[in-house]
Design a protein around this motif. Structure first.
Motif, PDB file in Angstrom:
ATOM      1  N   VAL A 214       0.843  -1.207   0.000  1.00 47.30           N
ATOM      2  CA  VAL A 214       0.000   0.000   0.000  1.00 47.30           C
ATOM      3  C   VAL A 214       0.876   1.253   0.000  1.00 47.30           C
ATOM      4  CG1 VAL A 214      -1.655   1.345   1.354  1.00 47.30           C
ATOM      5  CG2 VAL A 214      -1.952  -1.132   1.123  1.00 47.30           C
ATOM      6  N   LEU A 215       1.951   1.233   0.772  1.00 49.67           N
ATOM      7  CA  LEU A 215       2.860   2.379   0.843  1.00 49.67           C
ATOM      8  C   LEU A 215       3.508   2.650  -0.510  1.00 49.67           C
ATOM      9  CD1 LEU A 215       4.482   4.532   2.397  1.00 49.67           C
ATOM     10  CD2 LEU A 215       6.091   2.723   3.054  1.00 49.67           C
ATOM     11  N   VAL A 216       3.982   1.605  -1.171  1.00 48.91           N
ATOM     12  CA  VAL A 216       4.640   1.764  -2.469  1.00 48.91           C
ATOM     13  C   VAL A 216       3.651   2.269  -3.516  1.00 48.91           C
ATOM     14  CG1 VAL A 216       5.733   0.524  -4.387  1.00 48.91           C
ATOM     15  CG2 VAL A 216       6.461   0.085  -2.038  1.00 48.91           C
ATOM     16  N   ILE A 217       2.430   1.705  -3.521  1.00 49.97           N
ATOM     17  CA  ILE A 217       1.406   2.148  -4.475  1.00 49.97           C
ATOM     18  C   ILE A 217       1.073   3.623  -4.251  1.00 49.97           C
ATOM     19  CG2 ILE A 217      -1.017   1.885  -5.142  1.00 49.97           C
ATOM     20  CD1 ILE A 217      -0.717  -1.116  -4.619  1.00 49.97           C
ATOM     21  N   THR A 218       0.968   4.021  -2.989  1.00 51.91           N
ATOM     22  CA  THR A 218       0.701   5.429  -2.657  1.00 51.91           C
ATOM     23  C   THR A 218       1.813   6.332  -3.176  1.00 51.91           C
ATOM     24  OG1 THR A 218      -0.496   4.770  -0.653  1.00 51.91           O
ATOM     25  CG2 THR A 218       0.273   7.057  -0.782  1.00 51.91           C
ATOM     26  N   GLN A 219       3.048   5.914  -2.989  1.00 53.14           N
ATOM     27  CA  GLN A 219       4.190   6.705  -3.471  1.00 53.14           C
ATOM     28  C   GLN A 219       4.174   6.828  -4.993  1.00 53.14           C
ATOM     29  OE1 GLN A 219       7.316   4.404  -1.401  1.00 53.14           O
ATOM     30  NE2 GLN A 219       7.872   6.297  -0.362  1.00 53.14           N
ATOM     31  N   LEU A 220       3.807   5.742  -5.667  1.00 49.08           N
ATOM     32  CA  LEU A 220       3.738   5.779  -7.134  1.00 49.08           C
ATOM     33  C   LEU A 220       2.606   6.692  -7.605  1.00 49.08           C
ATOM     34  CD1 LEU A 220       4.364   2.010  -8.004  1.00 49.08           C
ATOM     35  CD2 LEU A 220       5.941   3.928  -8.320  1.00 49.08           C
ATOM     36  N   CYS A 221       1.460   6.647  -6.905  1.00 50.28           N
ATOM     37  CA  CYS A 221       0.333   7.522  -7.260  1.00 50.28           C
ATOM     38  C   CYS A 221       0.685   8.994  -7.054  1.00 50.28           C
ATOM     39  CB  CYS A 221      -0.895   7.159  -6.424  1.00 50.28           C
ATOM     40  SG  CYS A 221      -1.644   5.570  -6.854  1.00 50.28           S
ATOM     41  N   LEU A 222       1.540   9.256  -6.058  1.00 53.59           N
ATOM     42  CA  LEU A 222       1.994  10.624  -5.801  1.00 53.59           C
ATOM     43  C   LEU A 222       3.184  11.001  -6.686  1.00 53.59           C
ATOM     44  CD1 LEU A 222       1.804  10.644  -1.883  1.00 53.59           C
ATOM     45  CD2 LEU A 222       0.224  11.743  -3.491  1.00 53.59           C
ATOM     46  N   GLN A 223       3.533  10.059  -7.588  1.00 52.41           N
ATOM     47  CA  GLN A 223       4.620  10.259  -8.554  1.00 52.41           C
ATOM     48  C   GLN A 223       5.965  10.517  -7.868  1.00 52.41           C
ATOM     49  OE1 GLN A 223       3.140  13.360 -11.192  1.00 52.41           O
ATOM     50  NE2 GLN A 223       2.133  11.843 -12.502  1.00 52.41           N
ATOM     51  N   GLN A 224       6.161   9.860  -6.743  1.00 53.28           N
ATOM     52  CA  GLN A 224       7.459   9.932  -6.079  1.00 53.28           C
ATOM     53  C   GLN A 224       8.427   8.954  -6.738  1.00 53.28           C
ATOM     54  OE1 GLN A 224       7.019   9.310  -1.868  1.00 53.28           O
ATOM     55  NE2 GLN A 224       5.557  10.972  -1.600  1.00 53.28           N
ATOM     56  N   SER A 225       9.652   9.372  -6.912  1.00 48.78           N
ATOM     57  CA  SER A 225      10.643   8.506  -7.554  1.00 48.78           C
ATOM     58  C   SER A 225      11.142   7.462  -6.559  1.00 48.78           C
ATOM     59  CB  SER A 225      11.828   9.334  -8.064  1.00 48.78           C
ATOM     60  OG  SER A 225      12.455  10.023  -7.001  1.00 48.78           O
ATOM     61  N   LEU A 226      11.230   6.219  -7.024  1.00 49.17           N
ATOM     62  CA  LEU A 226      11.691   5.116  -6.195  1.00 49.17           C
ATOM     63  C   LEU A 226      12.958   4.517  -6.816  1.00 49.17           C
ATOM     64  CD1 LEU A 226       8.287   3.344  -5.440  1.00 49.17           C
ATOM     65  CD2 LEU A 226       9.569   4.885  -3.955  1.00 49.17           C
ATOM     66  N   GLN A 227      13.951   4.325  -5.994  1.00 55.14           N
ATOM     67  CA  GLN A 227      15.235   3.809  -6.467  1.00 55.14           C
ATOM     68  C   GLN A 227      15.233   2.283  -6.437  1.00 55.14           C
ATOM     69  OE1 GLN A 227      18.571   5.215  -4.246  1.00 55.14           O
ATOM     70  NE2 GLN A 227      20.093   4.185  -5.541  1.00 55.14           N
ATOM     71  N   LEU A 228      15.406   1.670  -7.627  1.00 55.43           N
ATOM     72  CA  LEU A 228      15.448   0.222  -7.752  1.00 55.43           C
ATOM     73  C   LEU A 228      16.874  -0.286  -7.604  1.00 55.43           C
ATOM     74  CD1 LEU A 228      13.114  -0.074 -10.875  1.00 55.43           C
ATOM     75  CD2 LEU A 228      12.530  -0.791  -8.554  1.00 55.43           C
ATOM     76  N   PRO A 229      17.046  -1.594  -7.296  1.00 55.94           N
ATOM     77  CA  PRO A 229      18.408  -2.156  -7.268  1.00 55.94           C
ATOM     78  C   PRO A 229      19.070  -1.983  -8.628  1.00 55.94           C
ATOM     79  CG  PRO A 229      16.819  -3.680  -6.300  1.00 55.94           C
ATOM     80  CD  PRO A 229      16.021  -2.586  -6.920  1.00 55.94           C
ATOM     81  N   GLN A 230      20.304  -1.524  -8.633  1.00 58.80           N
ATOM     82  CA  GLN A 230      20.982  -1.218  -9.887  1.00 58.80           C
ATOM     83  C   GLN A 230      21.876  -2.344 -10.398  1.00 58.80           C
ATOM     84  OE1 GLN A 230      20.303   1.689 -11.606  1.00 58.80           O
ATOM     85  NE2 GLN A 230      18.742   1.868 -10.004  1.00 58.80           N
ATOM     86  N   ASP A 231      22.112  -3.355  -9.570  1.00 60.41           N
ATOM     87  CA  ASP A 231      22.997  -4.434  -9.991  1.00 60.41           C
ATOM     88  C   ASP A 231      22.590  -5.738  -9.318  1.00 60.41           C
ATOM     89  OD1 ASP A 231      24.520  -4.590  -7.337  1.00 60.41           O
ATOM     90  OD2 ASP A 231      24.906  -2.510  -7.926  1.00 60.41           O
ATOM     91  N   ARG A 232      23.132  -6.834  -9.834  1.00 58.37           N
ATOM     92  CA  ARG A 232      22.802  -8.155  -9.326  1.00 58.37           C
ATOM     93  C   ARG A 232      23.282  -8.340  -7.891  1.00 58.37           C
ATOM     94  NH1 ARG A 232      24.538 -13.032 -13.111  1.00 58.37           N
ATOM     95  NH2 ARG A 232      23.194 -11.796 -14.471  1.00 58.37           N
ATOM     96  N   TRP A 233      24.407  -7.738  -7.551  1.00 56.40           N
ATOM     97  CA  TRP A 233      24.969  -7.869  -6.219  1.00 56.40           C
ATOM     98  C   TRP A 233      24.012  -7.302  -5.170  1.00 56.40           C
ATOM     99  CZ3 TRP A 233      27.767 -10.409  -3.115  1.00 56.40           C
ATOM    100  CH2 TRP A 233      28.311  -9.860  -1.952  1.00 56.40           C
ATOM    101  N   THR A 234      23.424  -6.153  -5.448  1.00 51.95           N
ATOM    102  CA  THR A 234      22.463  -5.553  -4.521  1.00 51.95           C
ATOM    103  C   THR A 234      21.230  -6.438  -4.360  1.00 51.95           C
ATOM    104  OG1 THR A 234      23.188  -3.324  -5.153  1.00 51.95           O
ATOM    105  CG2 THR A 234      21.063  -3.513  -4.045  1.00 51.95           C
ATOM    106  N   THR A 235      20.774  -7.015  -5.474  1.00 49.96           N
ATOM    107  CA  THR A 235      19.622  -7.924  -5.428  1.00 49.96           C
ATOM    108  C   THR A 235      19.907  -9.136  -4.550  1.00 49.96           C
ATOM    109  OG1 THR A 235      18.958  -7.248  -7.669  1.00 49.96           O
ATOM    110  CG2 THR A 235      18.021  -9.298  -6.813  1.00 49.96           C
ATOM    111  N   LEU A 236      21.099  -9.701  -4.692  1.00 37.88           N
ATOM    112  CA  LEU A 236      21.487 -10.856  -3.883  1.00 37.88           C
ATOM    113  C   LEU A 236      21.569 -10.476  -2.405  1.00 37.88           C
ATOM    114  CD1 LEU A 236      24.236 -12.507  -6.129  1.00 37.88           C
ATOM    115  CD2 LEU A 236      21.932 -13.380  -5.654  1.00 37.88           C
ATOM    116  N   LEU A 237      22.056  -9.271  -2.128  1.00 37.30           N
ATOM    117  CA  LEU A 237      22.118  -8.796  -0.741  1.00 37.30           C
ATOM    118  C   LEU A 237      20.719  -8.684  -0.142  1.00 37.30           C
ATOM    119  CD1 LEU A 237      24.868  -6.008  -0.812  1.00 37.30           C
ATOM    120  CD2 LEU A 237      25.006  -8.238   0.317  1.00 37.30           C
TER     121      LEU A 237
END
Length: 298
Positions: free
Chosen positions: A197-220
């Motif tokens: 719900v929090l993430v959907i709200t942030q997207l509706c408010l057009q807030q930018s969300l930082q995604l994992p940029q590499d495989r290492w971060t995803t594994l972490l």
């Protein structure tokens, strides 16, 4: 005795998770990070529960407590990750572990067994946690944090502690009715829904969300999710099969575990001041073991 051993096991796992969070909380948006952690653990638990045909039974009180615990879980992690991202881990995590005193008081008021030695042990652990959060006479060479910065990190950790104590108590209440595994699953499930719900709200408010940029971060993030889930599972197992107060005291030692793990893997400075208070925390845990009502009854 059983409760505190499970609590100590949980302390080790959450200490390792907090050290990973020091890295991931700087690379991924907090809401997405928490959602990922809850989604991975919830999915794994669903697969296990379905495979073993062991879905949690309906219990209105336990499900309500789990829902409230899940919401507070998100609040607690958000505040904790803010503190960890600011750093240092050696201040953020110990400040958060002051939840132990609040949780021990809650359980005592709820009628859980306790002893005078456990009260003394709790105060010793709390003193150690409070002192370990300060740089002391010397933070050691290489310290780059100002007193004001350390204070803000400690306050964020303390705010997280309030949310942690409430969510842990509610999780214990649900576990008492449903068992450790079902209590763990419902906590993860409702926390995941809250964060979604929090993430959907942030997207509706057009807030930018930082995604994992590499495989290492995803594994972490995957590793962090497994460690965080296992830590809470160990705590709830200690509360269910042992006693709540002992499990709480054992789990609160995660501050010391975090500092040591951060020193090994993140190269954070500890200094003799924090080593001293880590030792005090260890002494408090030993005293809590000796003060366990089950051990004294033998």
């Amino acid at each position: 005795m059983t409760g505190i051993l499970w609590g100590l096991l949980g302390a080790f796992f959450i200490g390792a998770s907090d050290c990973i969070a020091r890295v991931t909380a700087q690379r991924v948006s907090k809401s997405l990070l928490i959602l990922s952690i809850m989604f991975i653990s919830t999915l794994l638990l669903i697969i296990w529960l379905v495979a073993t045909n062991d879905l949690p039974p309906w219990h209105s009180g336990a499900w309500f407590a789990s829902a409230a615990s899940g919401i507070l879980n998100v609040v607690a992690l958000y505040l904790l990750y803010l503190a960890l991202a600011r750093g240092p881990v050696a201040v953020a995590s110990p400040s958060a572990s002051s939840f132990a005193v609040m949780l021990v008081v809650m359980n005592a008021l709820a009628g859980e067994q306790w002893s005078a030695l456990q009260v003394v042990a709790t105060l010793i652990v709390f003193l150690g946690v409070a002192m370990i959060s300060h740089s002391g006479p010397s933070a050691g060479p290489g310290s780059t944090y100002s007193a004001a910065s350390l204070q803000k990190t400690a306050l964020l950790g303390l705010a997280a502690a309030v949310a942690i104590s409430l969510r842990m108590f509610l999780a214990q209440e649900a576990t008492a009715e449903l068992g450790a595994l079902h209590g763990l699953f419902l906590n993860r499930f409702f926390a995941m829904l809250t964060c979604l719900v929090l993430v959907i709200t942030q997207l509706c408010l057009q807030q930018s969300l930082q995604l994992p940029q590499d495989r290492w971060t995803t594994l972490l993030i995957v590793g962090q999710s497994l460690l965080e889930m296992t830590a809470l599972g160990a705590f709830l197992a200690g509360s269910f099969y042992g006693d709540r107060v002992s499990a709480t005291i054992g789990f609160s030692a995660f501050s010391a575990a975090t500092v040591v793990i951060a020193r090994i893997f993140l190269r954070e400075i500890i200094g003799w001041w924090r080593i001293l208070w880590i030792t005090v925390i260890g002494g408090g845990v030993v005293l809590a073991i000796l003060g366990s009502p089950q051990l004294q009854a033998q």
